[in-house]
Structure formats: structure tokens, C-alpha cells
Design a protein around this motif. Structure first.
Motif, short mmCIF file in Angstrom:
data_model
loop_
_atom_site.label_atom_id
_atom_site.label_comp_id
_atom_site.label_asym_id
_atom_site.label_seq_id
_atom_site.Cartn_x
_atom_site.Cartn_y
_atom_site.Cartn_z
N GLU A 177 0.88 -1.16 0.13
CA GLU A 177 -0.04 0.13 -0.06
C GLU A 177 0.82 1.27 0.21
N LEU A 178 1.97 1.05 0.57
CA LEU A 178 2.79 2.24 0.72
C LEU A 178 3.40 2.71 -0.62
N ILE A 179 3.92 1.40 -1.27
CA ILE A 179 4.62 1.44 -2.52
C ILE A 179 3.61 2.14 -3.84
N ARG A 180 2.29 1.58 -3.60
CA ARG A 180 1.04 2.00 -4.37
C ARG A 180 0.89 3.58 -4.12
N ASP A 181 0.83 4.14 -2.79
CA ASP A 181 0.37 5.32 -2.76
C ASP A 181 1.48 6.43 -3.08
N ASN A 182 2.70 5.85 -2.90
CA ASN A 182 3.89 6.65 -3.41
C ASN A 182 3.76 6.81 -4.97
N CYS A 183 3.34 5.75 -5.57
CA CYS A 183 3.20 6.08 -7.02
C CYS A 183 2.13 6.72 -7.35
N ILE A 184 0.98 6.76 -6.71
CA ILE A 184 -0.13 7.56 -6.95
C ILE A 184 0.11 9.06 -6.68
N GLN A 185 0.75 9.23 -5.68
CA GLN A 185 0.85 10.54 -5.14
C GLN A 185 1.80 11.27 -6.22
N GLY A 186 2.99 10.50 -6.71
CA GLY A 186 3.68 11.19 -7.63
C GLY A 186 3.11 11.34 -9.07
N LEU A 187 2.18 10.46 -9.42
CA LEU A 187 1.32 10.79 -10.70
C LEU A 187 0.50 12.11 -10.50
N GLN A 188 -0.25 12.13 -9.21
CA GLN A 188 -1.08 13.16 -8.81
C GLN A 188 -0.36 14.69 -8.94
N GLU A 189 1.00 14.38 -8.41
CA GLU A 189 1.67 15.62 -8.60
C GLU A 189 1.99 16.14 -9.80
N GLN A 190 2.13 15.16 -10.64
CA GLN A 190 2.39 15.75 -12.04
C GLN A 190 1.08 15.91 -13.18
N GLY A 191 -0.23 15.72 -12.24
CA GLY A 191 -1.28 16.30 -13.07
C GLY A 191 -2.02 15.15 -13.55
N PRO A 195 -5.21 8.13 -10.69
CA PRO A 195 -4.50 7.19 -11.24
C PRO A 195 -4.70 5.88 -10.64
N GLN A 196 -4.59 4.72 -11.49
CA GLN A 196 -4.72 3.45 -10.82
C GLN A 196 -3.50 2.93 -11.19
N VAL A 197 -2.75 2.23 -10.02
CA VAL A 197 -1.35 1.74 -10.60
C VAL A 197 -1.40 0.16 -10.05
N PHE A 198 -1.02 -0.34 -10.64
CA PHE A 198 -0.92 -2.00 -10.70
C PHE A 198 0.31 -2.68 -10.19
N LEU A 199 0.22 -3.17 -9.10
CA LEU A 199 1.91 -3.85 -8.53
C LEU A 199 2.00 -5.09 -9.18
#
Length: 397
Positions: A177-191, A195-199
Motif C-alpha cells: 500500500e505504501l508503494i502504491r500510494d507513493n506512485c499515485i501521489q507522484g502521478l497526481q503531483e504531475q497532473g 491514477p490507478q497503479v498495478f503492482l
């Protein structure tokens, strides 16, 4: 699913039978069966250098990284040009290994034209860390041009291994969940909105989010493309095997209808010849769809470390791991007393005045339907046993 293609093909076969042209009917039947596996599906795999694109391509196709025909892998960028990799059993399904956006001289807006944007049904954007500015630019361009993209965070197995070694109190679910949230946050920061991220671990497709990725792709693909994706999918779960079984089962009524149409033609031996041709073609599809052909089983053995003979030991159907021929179909059919009796009754009833043809058609439909349903059930059971055998080795080593 009754499609215009199904109806048109059935009419052509019926016309050939009515015109007493069994050779044309059998050829049309084979053409009909072949078309089921010719819907093209083109999947683009892209991402930064070292993100694991090629390993994902190989794993999806059930091909070991070191095997002949595998996409080359390595810690440096190994893909300099757009390279197609057809599925071993379903050449209509092609995964395209694309150069990383950051490794070409083309910016994101030109990159899509460079790689042949229109070729692909959808894009999978892979990253082994946070998604980069180049990934985001590419996603925006894909969206602007009206196609789908999916973010896949790769190498999750390595992340979990490292975290397990470094943390005193390790929790896999929380770590993912931490990895997924980190990816989602990074994508949201870039607009990127919502986003949906698949691990995914390309070495452990049965774990993590690969099944969820498949469900999402299946839901968002056009209807006529869904079975192409499904049958090309590796057997990573009981759910996938069941979905394949269900999709195959949906087609049985069409094949049984063709069998009944052949029974309406009063030519001695014609109905059995058509039935055997039908059954051989359909059972061959089952074998490939469930990965029960010898090349697929050998690839599975190589990928999982489970000896080929161990996989073979759990298979019980005489139709699995062998070449399907009319002679083999007849042999298996005649081993069942009830099926053999139905075939004899059908052949004899055709020549009874008035009621003979309708009776023969009904018997032919029933015989074919029962035979295919029985073959399908046994082969699906074998696919499940092979999956469990391979999975036990993977989870106990």
C-alpha cells in the motif's frame, strides 16, 4: 455470444451441407474455428530504461528470459526499435516492446508517431520506481489521442524482499500500500487525475495485482477483443481457468448446431465425418487455451522449475499433451458406451421415413454437445491440477 460473424459462418456451412458438399462444409467449419483465434490484439509495453519491460513481455507470453524467441533483458536499455513478440499459441496476440521514452531522441508527442501509435489497442507503462515526467507526458499524449494506458509498477518482489530483510516488523500488505500510494501521489503531483497503479512481479504473476490488471483490461476492451486477451493469458489463477472454460463452453452450442445440420443430409457416414472434424478442431483450441500442449508444458516447466514429467503426472485426460487427430477423437468417443450408442442411433435413424432426419439431428446435437462438454470439463480440471502443481513448487522453494 451470438455475433453476426457466428451467424454468417453458420449459414455458409448449412448451405454447403444442403448442397451435399461435405468437403466444402468441413472446410468452412475449419475456417469458422480458425477465425475464433484470429482477432488481432496489439499490446504496447513501454517505460524507462531498466523498468522491466522485456521481462514483462516474456512472462505474459510464458517464455523464459533465456529461451529462444524471448525479448532480450538486461540492466541497460536493450530495446532500441519497436519489436513485436507474438504469443506462442495465439499469434494474433502481439506484445510490442517499445524503446523507453527517455532513450529516444523523440519527445513524447512525437514518440507515439515514431512507434506507430495506431497499431496498438492499449499501452502499458512500466516503472520499477516512481513514474517519471516522461511517463506522464506519454500518458497525456496517449489520452489525448483517444487510447487507454495503464500504469504498472514492476519488480514488486524485489521491493518486498528488501523490505522484509530491513524491517524488524514487516507487513507485506502495508508495504504494498505504501508503494502504491507513493506512485499515485507522484502521478497526481504531475497532473494525472485518479491514477490507478498495478503492482506486478513478472516472476510471480499469480501474486499481487496482475489478476486485477487483467480484469481491468477485460472490462475496458471492446467486446470482440476480450477473448483474444483471455485465451492468451497465462493460467495464473483458478479464476482465469474458469473464465476460459466458460468462454469455450459458450461456443459449444454453435458447434452442436453444425453437427445437427450435417445430420440432416442423408449421406452415409457424412455426419460422423463432420462431427469428428468439428470435435478435433475444437478440442485443439481447448488444449492450446489451457496450455496443455507439450510446448506450453515445457515452457511452464522451465519457468517454474517443476520437472516436465511432474506436470505430466497430474494430467488424466487422454487428449492433453498430444496431437489431436480424428482417429484419437473416435477412439476416445467410442470408449464411452453412452456416446457410442448415440452415434450408432443417429446413423441408423437418419433413414427412417418422416421422423428420421429430425431424430438424427437431435441425436447429433446431443452427442456433440455432451462430448465437448465432457472433454472441456476434463481438460479444465487438468489445467487446474497443472497450475496447482506448478504453484506448490513456486511457493515452497
Amino acid at each position: 455470444m451470438d455475433t453476426p460473424h457466428d451467424r454468417e459462418s453458420l449459414e455458409e456451412i448449412r448451405d454447403a451441407l444442403k448442397n451435399n458438399n461435405p468437403a466444402l462444409a468441413i472446410a468452412k467449419i475449419q475456417e469458422y474455428l480458425d477465425k475464433q483465434n484470429k482477432t488481432p490484439l496489439n499490446i504496447a509495453i513501454t517505460g524507462e530504461c531498466g523498468s522491466g519491460k522485456s521481462t514483462f513481455v516474456n512472462s505474459f507470453r510464458g517464455v523464459d528470459n533465456k529461451a529462444e524467441g524471448a525479448a532480450p533483458t538486461g540492466c541497460v536499455e536493450t530495446t532500441s526499435v519497436v519489436t513485436p513478440y507474438a504469443h506462442p499459441n495465439y499469434p494474433n496476440v502481439t506484445l510490442w516492446d517499445l524503446p523507453g521514452v527517455g532513450t529516444t531522441k523523440f519527445p513524447a508527442d512525437q514518440y507515439l508517431n515514431h512507434v506507430g501509435f495506431e497499431t496498438f489497442d492499449f499501452f502499458i507503462i512500466i516503472s520499477a520506481t516512481r513514474f517519471t515526467e516522461n511517463d506522464v507526458k506519454l500518458a497525456r499524449e496517449i489520452k489525448r489521442m483517444g487510447k487507454k494506458f495503464y500504469f504498472v509498477r514492476s519488480k514488486i518482489d524485489s521491493d518486498l524482499y528488501n523490505e522484509r530483510r530491513s524491517q524488524r516488523e514487516f507487513n507485506e500488505t502495508e508495504t504494498k500500500e505504501l508503494i502504491r500510494d507513493n506512485c499515485i501521489q507522484g502521478l497526481q503531483e504531475q497532473g494525472i487525475q485518479s491514477p490507478q497503479v498495478f503492482l506486478v512481479s513478472s516472476f510471480e504473476l499469480h501474486l499481487h495485482d496482475f489478476s486485477l490488471l487483467h480484469e481491468t483490461l477485460e472490462r475496458e476492451l471492446p467486446e470482440h477483443k476480450r477473448n483474444a486477451l483471455l485465451f492468451a493469458m497465462p493460467n495464473i489463477s483458478q479464476q482465469i481457468i474458469n473464465k476460459k472454460k466458460e468462454a469455450f463452453h459458450d461456443k459449444i452450442k454453435y458447434v452442436a448446431t453444425l453437427s445437427a445440420a450435417a445430420a440432416a443430409v442423408p449421406v452415409p457416414g457424412l455426419s460422423i465425418a463432420v462431427d469428428v472434424a468439428l470435435l478435433a478442431g475444437v478440442v485443439t483450441q481447448y488444449i492450446f487455451g489451457f496450455g496443455l500442449d507439450i510446448p506450453s508444458l515445457k515452457r511452464l516447466a522451465g519457468n517454474t522449475g517443476v520437472p516436465f514429467n511432474d506436470l505430466m503426472s497430474v494430467i488424466t485426460s487422454p487428449l492433453a499433451a498430444t496431437k489431436i487427430t480424428p482417429a484419437l477423437i473416435i477412439k476416445v468417443l467410442t470408449q464411452g458406451a453412452s456416446t457410442a450408442a448415440l452415434m450408432v442411433a443417429e446413423e441408423g435413424s437418419r433413414f427412417i421415413p418422416i421422423i428420421g432426419i429430425p431424430a438424427a439431428m437431435a441425436l447429433s446435437f446431443t452427442t456433440t454437445y455432451r462430448a465437448l462438454n465432457g472433454f472441456l470439463n476434463k481438460l479444465a480440471d487438468d489445467a487446474q491440477k497443472v497450475f496447482e502443481k506448478a504453484l506448490r513448487r513456486n511457493t515452497t522453494d
